[in-house]
Design a protein around this motif. Structure first.
Motif, PDB file in Angstrom:
ATOM      1  N   PRO A 125      73.640  39.954 -17.787  1.00  0.00           N
ATOM      2  CA  PRO A 125      72.550  40.638 -18.516  1.00  0.00           C
ATOM      3  C   PRO A 125      71.196  40.322 -17.885  1.00  0.00           C
ATOM      4  CG  PRO A 125      73.296  38.723 -19.741  1.00  0.00           C
ATOM      5  CD  PRO A 125      74.228  38.858 -18.563  1.00  0.00           C
ATOM      6  N   ILE A 126      70.282  41.241 -18.010  1.00  0.00           N
ATOM      7  CA  ILE A 126      68.921  41.040 -17.518  1.00  0.00           C
ATOM      8  C   ILE A 126      67.974  41.044 -18.703  1.00  0.00           C
ATOM      9  CG2 ILE A 126      69.282  41.961 -15.196  1.00  0.00           C
ATOM     10  CD1 ILE A 126      68.388  44.641 -16.166  1.00  0.00           C
ATOM     11  N   GLU A 127      66.907  40.282 -18.597  1.00  0.00           N
ATOM     12  CA  GLU A 127      66.011  40.085 -19.732  1.00  0.00           C
ATOM     13  C   GLU A 127      65.158  41.311 -20.004  1.00  0.00           C
ATOM     14  OE1 GLU A 127      63.774  36.610 -18.929  1.00  0.00           O
ATOM     15  OE2 GLU A 127      65.512  35.269 -18.963  1.00  0.00           O
ATOM     16  N   LYS A 128      64.615  41.914 -18.956  1.00  0.00           N
ATOM     17  CA  LYS A 128      63.692  43.022 -19.150  1.00  0.00           C
ATOM     18  C   LYS A 128      64.437  44.286 -19.538  1.00  0.00           C
ATOM     19  CE  LYS A 128      59.896  45.515 -16.956  1.00  0.00           C
ATOM     20  NZ  LYS A 128      59.088  45.687 -15.725  1.00  0.00           N
ATOM     21  N   ASN A 129      63.810  45.069 -20.413  1.00  0.00           N
ATOM     22  CA  ASN A 129      64.392  46.344 -20.831  1.00  0.00           C
ATOM     23  C   ASN A 129      63.830  47.460 -19.952  1.00  0.00           C
ATOM     24  OD1 ASN A 129      65.585  48.426 -22.149  1.00  0.00           O
ATOM     25  ND2 ASN A 129      64.423  48.225 -24.048  1.00  0.00           N
ATOM     26  N   TYR A 130      64.740  48.198 -19.265  1.00  0.00           N
ATOM     27  CA  TYR A 130      64.300  49.242 -18.342  1.00  0.00           C
ATOM     28  C   TYR A 130      64.524  50.636 -18.914  1.00  0.00           C
ATOM     29  CZ  TYR A 130      64.098  45.493 -14.946  1.00  0.00           C
ATOM     30  OH  TYR A 130      63.797  44.342 -14.285  1.00  0.00           O
ATOM     31  N   GLU A 131      64.492  50.739 -20.225  1.00  0.00           N
ATOM     32  CA  GLU A 131      64.727  52.032 -20.853  1.00  0.00           C
ATOM     33  C   GLU A 131      63.648  53.030 -20.432  1.00  0.00           C
ATOM     34  OE1 GLU A 131      65.653  53.802 -25.305  1.00  0.00           O
ATOM     35  OE2 GLU A 131      64.575  51.908 -25.049  1.00  0.00           O
ATOM     36  N   GLY A 132      64.089  54.155 -19.892  1.00  0.00           N
ATOM     37  CA  GLY A 132      63.161  55.186 -19.451  1.00  0.00           C
ATOM     38  C   GLY A 132      62.770  55.081 -17.999  1.00  0.00           C
ATOM     39  N   ASP A 133      63.020  53.931 -17.367  1.00  0.00           N
ATOM     40  CA  ASP A 133      62.691  53.768 -15.953  1.00  0.00           C
ATOM     41  C   ASP A 133      63.754  54.427 -15.077  1.00  0.00           C
ATOM     42  OD1 ASP A 133      60.441  52.448 -16.570  1.00  0.00           O
ATOM     43  OD2 ASP A 133      61.135  50.444 -16.005  1.00  0.00           O
ATOM     44  N   THR A 134      63.376  54.823 -13.872  1.00  0.00           N
ATOM     45  CA  THR A 134      64.299  55.387 -12.893  1.00  0.00           C
ATOM     46  C   THR A 134      64.136  54.630 -11.587  1.00  0.00           C
ATOM     47  OG1 THR A 134      62.722  57.028 -12.058  1.00  0.00           O
ATOM     48  CG2 THR A 134      64.054  57.655 -13.967  1.00  0.00           C
ATOM     49  N   HIS A 135      64.853  55.092 -10.544  1.00  0.00           N
ATOM     50  CA  HIS A 135      64.766  54.420  -9.251  1.00  0.00           C
ATOM     51  C   HIS A 135      63.399  54.590  -8.610  1.00  0.00           C
ATOM     52  CE1 HIS A 135      66.136  58.556  -8.497  1.00  0.00           C
ATOM     53  NE2 HIS A 135      65.456  58.480  -7.374  1.00  0.00           N
ATOM     54  N   HIS A 136      62.597  55.563  -9.089  1.00  0.00           N
ATOM     55  CA  HIS A 136      61.268  55.757  -8.524  1.00  0.00           C
ATOM     56  C   HIS A 136      60.315  54.625  -8.907  1.00  0.00           C
ATOM     57  CE1 HIS A 136      62.120  59.704  -6.908  1.00  0.00           C
ATOM     58  NE2 HIS A 136      62.663  60.057  -8.065  1.00  0.00           N
ATOM     59  N   SER A 137      60.549  53.992 -10.040  1.00  0.00           N
ATOM     60  CA  SER A 137      59.676  52.903 -10.473  1.00  0.00           C
ATOM     61  C   SER A 137      59.891  51.632  -9.660  1.00  0.00           C
ATOM     62  CB  SER A 137      59.912  52.600 -11.951  1.00  0.00           C
ATOM     63  OG  SER A 137      61.247  52.161 -12.161  1.00  0.00           O
ATOM     64  N   HIS A 147      78.004  48.007  -9.484  1.00  0.00           N
ATOM     65  CA  HIS A 147      77.170  48.685 -10.476  1.00  0.00           C
ATOM     66  C   HIS A 147      76.395  47.718 -11.366  1.00  0.00           C
ATOM     67  CE1 HIS A 147      79.220  52.278  -9.158  1.00  0.00           C
ATOM     68  NE2 HIS A 147      80.385  51.766  -9.496  1.00  0.00           N
ATOM     69  N   GLN A 148      76.131  46.522 -10.885  1.00  0.00           N
ATOM     70  CA  GLN A 148      75.290  45.575 -11.612  1.00  0.00           C
ATOM     71  C   GLN A 148      73.823  45.984 -11.470  1.00  0.00           C
ATOM     72  OE1 GLN A 148      75.680  42.561 -13.421  1.00  0.00           O
ATOM     73  NE2 GLN A 148      73.454  42.583 -13.612  1.00  0.00           N
ATOM     74  N   VAL A 149      73.105  45.976 -12.588  1.00  0.00           N
ATOM     75  CA  VAL A 149      71.680  46.287 -12.565  1.00  0.00           C
ATOM     76  C   VAL A 149      70.931  45.017 -12.180  1.00  0.00           C
ATOM     77  CG1 VAL A 149      69.693  47.050 -13.908  1.00  0.00           C
ATOM     78  CG2 VAL A 149      71.931  48.111 -14.268  1.00  0.00           C
ATOM     79  N   ASN A 150      70.161  45.079 -11.089  1.00  0.00           N
ATOM     80  CA  ASN A 150      69.400  43.935 -10.604  1.00  0.00           C
ATOM     81  C   ASN A 150      67.930  44.127 -10.944  1.00  0.00           C
ATOM     82  OD1 ASN A 150      71.353  42.292  -8.527  1.00  0.00           O
ATOM     83  ND2 ASN A 150      71.841  44.478  -8.592  1.00  0.00           N
ATOM     84  N   ALA A 151      67.333  43.071 -11.478  1.00  0.00           N
ATOM     85  CA  ALA A 151      65.942  43.151 -11.914  1.00  0.00           C
ATOM     86  C   ALA A 151      64.990  42.886 -10.761  1.00  0.00           C
ATOM     87  CB  ALA A 151      65.682  42.148 -13.038  1.00  0.00           C
ATOM     88  N   GLY A 152      63.937  43.690 -10.679  1.00  0.00           N
ATOM     89  CA  GLY A 152      62.875  43.458  -9.715  1.00  0.00           C
ATOM     90  C   GLY A 152      63.343  43.411  -8.294  1.00  0.00           C
ATOM     91  N   ALA A 153      64.310  44.242  -7.905  1.00  0.00           N
ATOM     92  CA  ALA A 153      64.864  44.247  -6.551  1.00  0.00           C
ATOM     93  C   ALA A 153      63.981  45.095  -5.645  1.00  0.00           C
ATOM     94  CB  ALA A 153      66.279  44.779  -6.557  1.00  0.00           C
ATOM     95  N   LYS A 154      62.985  44.469  -5.016  1.00  0.00           N
ATOM     96  CA  LYS A 154      62.064  45.196  -4.145  1.00  0.00           C
ATOM     97  C   LYS A 154      62.163  44.747  -2.696  1.00  0.00           C
ATOM     98  CE  LYS A 154      58.676  46.084  -7.798  1.00  0.00           C
ATOM     99  NZ  LYS A 154      57.267  45.935  -8.219  1.00  0.00           N
ATOM    100  N   ALA A 155      62.574  43.523  -2.464  1.00  0.00           N
ATOM    101  CA  ALA A 155      62.656  43.022  -1.091  1.00  0.00           C
ATOM    102  C   ALA A 155      63.885  43.573  -0.398  1.00  0.00           C
ATOM    103  CB  ALA A 155      62.694  41.491  -1.084  1.00  0.00           C
ATOM    104  N   SER A 156      63.749  43.880   0.894  1.00  0.00           N
ATOM    105  CA  SER A 156      64.841  44.499   1.637  1.00  0.00           C
ATOM    106  C   SER A 156      66.005  43.551   1.843  1.00  0.00           C
ATOM    107  CB  SER A 156      64.330  45.007   2.991  1.00  0.00           C
ATOM    108  OG  SER A 156      63.785  43.929   3.741  1.00  0.00           O
ATOM    109  N   GLN A 157      65.778  42.221   1.723  1.00  0.00           N
ATOM    110  CA  GLN A 157      66.846  41.264   1.972  1.00  0.00           C
ATOM    111  C   GLN A 157      67.563  40.886   0.683  1.00  0.00           C
ATOM    112  OE1 GLN A 157      63.653  40.668   2.294  1.00  0.00           O
ATOM    113  NE2 GLN A 157      63.057  38.820   1.190  1.00  0.00           N
ATOM    114  N   ASP A 158      67.260  41.511  -0.440  1.00  0.00           N
ATOM    115  CA  ASP A 158      67.888  41.164  -1.713  1.00  0.00           C
ATOM    116  C   ASP A 158      69.374  41.485  -1.700  1.00  0.00           C
ATOM    117  OD1 ASP A 158      65.110  41.972  -3.946  1.00  0.00           O
ATOM    118  OD2 ASP A 158      65.568  40.181  -2.766  1.00  0.00           O
ATOM    119  N   ASN A 159      70.143  40.639  -2.380  1.00  0.00           N
ATOM    120  CA  ASN A 159      71.569  40.869  -2.574  1.00  0.00           C
ATOM    121  C   ASN A 159      71.855  40.950  -4.062  1.00  0.00           C
ATOM    122  OD1 ASN A 159      72.098  40.812   0.175  1.00  0.00           O
ATOM    123  ND2 ASN A 159      72.483  38.607   0.171  1.00  0.00           N
ATOM    124  N   CYS A 160      72.968  41.549  -4.399  1.00  0.00           N
ATOM    125  CA  CYS A 160      73.354  41.713  -5.793  1.00  0.00           C
ATOM    126  C   CYS A 160      73.622  40.348  -6.430  1.00  0.00           C
ATOM    127  CB  CYS A 160      74.587  42.595  -5.886  1.00  0.00           C
ATOM    128  SG  CYS A 160      75.211  42.829  -7.566  1.00  0.00           S
TER     129      CYS A 160
END
Length: 361
Positions: A125-137, A147-160
């Motif tokens: 589970p992730i703490e932040k609620n992303y209701e209404g957000d899309t991949h553009h945000s 299909h795990q939702v990863n929070a704040g995944a902005k860096a190119s080297q991030d892993n699941c």
């Protein structure tokens, strides 16, 4: 037999897609399901947990390249071709392979990716609620493997955080460059695949080349209309239509801002269809491989692979890769994302729109 005619790459492709990869898939599937059964009573150690992750990734990576059902159809087409030259008697292995193909296809259809991951590594589970957000945000990112939702995944080297797989960040321009390169390569090889001979037929010392269309015409003249139609659709029509459809999707991917949600769903269905039918173009390759192995009577009657076989296999592989690497998130327009977020942020407007939809229905 193909290796003797300097077609080692084609022989390796046939061996891998029909024998090696199905064996790996079935073995890994048995290991995972047996482990899932024992997992009810025993906890997995860290080492076993890491191994399970690798096996799950391997299972889903191999799945698109299983072609036992395509090979069976190629066998049937080959038998019809050979039946016009000689008497054919089917052995027990043919019926065994038919049963094997049905069981493999059924097993693949029953494998549940989400269930397997949840048995070993439940979604975190992730703490932040992303209701209404899309991949553009770019505030979250879904893993393409588990299909795990990863929070704040902005860096190119991030892993699941669940399966440690590299995350595929939404980059329209970089993704389009990759898929266009693969599609253009397939288009280049499509010309020699249809212009050069697919196989050579030696009869009484004279060699006669045969392209894909010539083989279709020959089957048509012999009265094998269904087989000729299957070969034409699988080897000529499907590759061409798939390349045109992918090119259209790639071109229109930059024009998503003016699309409605209904049009986006329609484009997504076209993309899924092109992704599904691509593998069936390998029928003609399997037909040539079977005929080369069975018809070898020296100068009296023999069949040899032509230069178009490797080119055609390249077309099929590169179109499949182009479709698999295409990021389908590009098919969803910005206006739909903005409207969805606006409706979720405004419950009254959402209820009003729902009532309008009910009244319309």
């Amino acid at each position: 037999m193909l290796d003797e005619f300097q077609n080692s790459l084609l022989a390796f492709l046939l061996l891998g897609t029909v024998i090696i990869l199905p064996t790996i898939y079935i073995s890994v599937m048995l290991i995972l399901y047996f482990t899932a059964y024992r997992y009810r009573l025993h906890f997995l150690t860290a080492l076993v947990n890491k191994t399970i992750k690798s096996l799950c990734k391997l299972l889903f990576f191999v799945e698109p390249w299983l072609m036992v059902d395509v090979f069976l159809l190629g066998v049937l087409v080959s038998l019809i071709k050979i039946a016009s030259l000689a008497d054919i008697t089917l052995g027990y292995s043919f019926y065994a392979y038919c049963i094997y193909t049905v069981l493999v296809v059924k097993c693949v259809s029953l494998v549940d990716k989400s269930w397997l991951w949840d048995q070993f590594i439940p979604a975190k589970p992730i703490e932040k609620n992303y209701e209404g957000d899309t991949h553009h945000s770019k505030s979250h990112l879904s893993c393409h493997v588990c299909h795990q939702v990863n929070a704040g995944a902005k860096a190119s080297q991030d892993n699941c955080i669940r399966c440690d797989s590299p995350l595929h960040h939404f980059d329209m321009h970089a993704n389009l460059q990759k898929v266009w390169a693969l599609l253009i390569t397939a288009c280049i090889f499509y010309l020699p695949a249809n212009l050069y001979p697919m196989m050579y037929t030696v009869s009484l010392g004279s060699s006669q080349p045969s392209t894909i269309m010539e083989g279709v015409i020959l089957l048509w003249h012999l009265g094998s209309y269904p087989v000729a139609l299957v070969i034409f659709i699988a080897s000529v029509f499907i590759p061409l239509v798939k390349m045109i459809a992918l090119a259209w999707l790639f071109i229109t991917a930059k024009r998503v801002s003016n699309l409605s949600e209904k049009d986006a769903i329609k484009k997504l269905k076209i993309y899924r269809m092109t992704e599904f039918i691509g593998r069936w173009s390998m029928i003609d390759i399997f037909v040539v491989a079977i005929l080369v192995a069975l018809v070898q009577l020296q100068n009296l009657m023999a069949i040899y692979p032509g230069p178009a076989t490797l080119s055609f296999a390249t077309v099929v592989i590169f179109t499949m890769l182009s479709a698999m690497l295409f990021d389908s998130r590009m098919l969803w327009c910005d206006s739909v994302d903005k409207n969805l977020k606006h409706e979720i942020d405004n419950p009254l407007q959402l209820a009003k729109n729902n009532n309008e939809i009910k009244n319309y229905e």
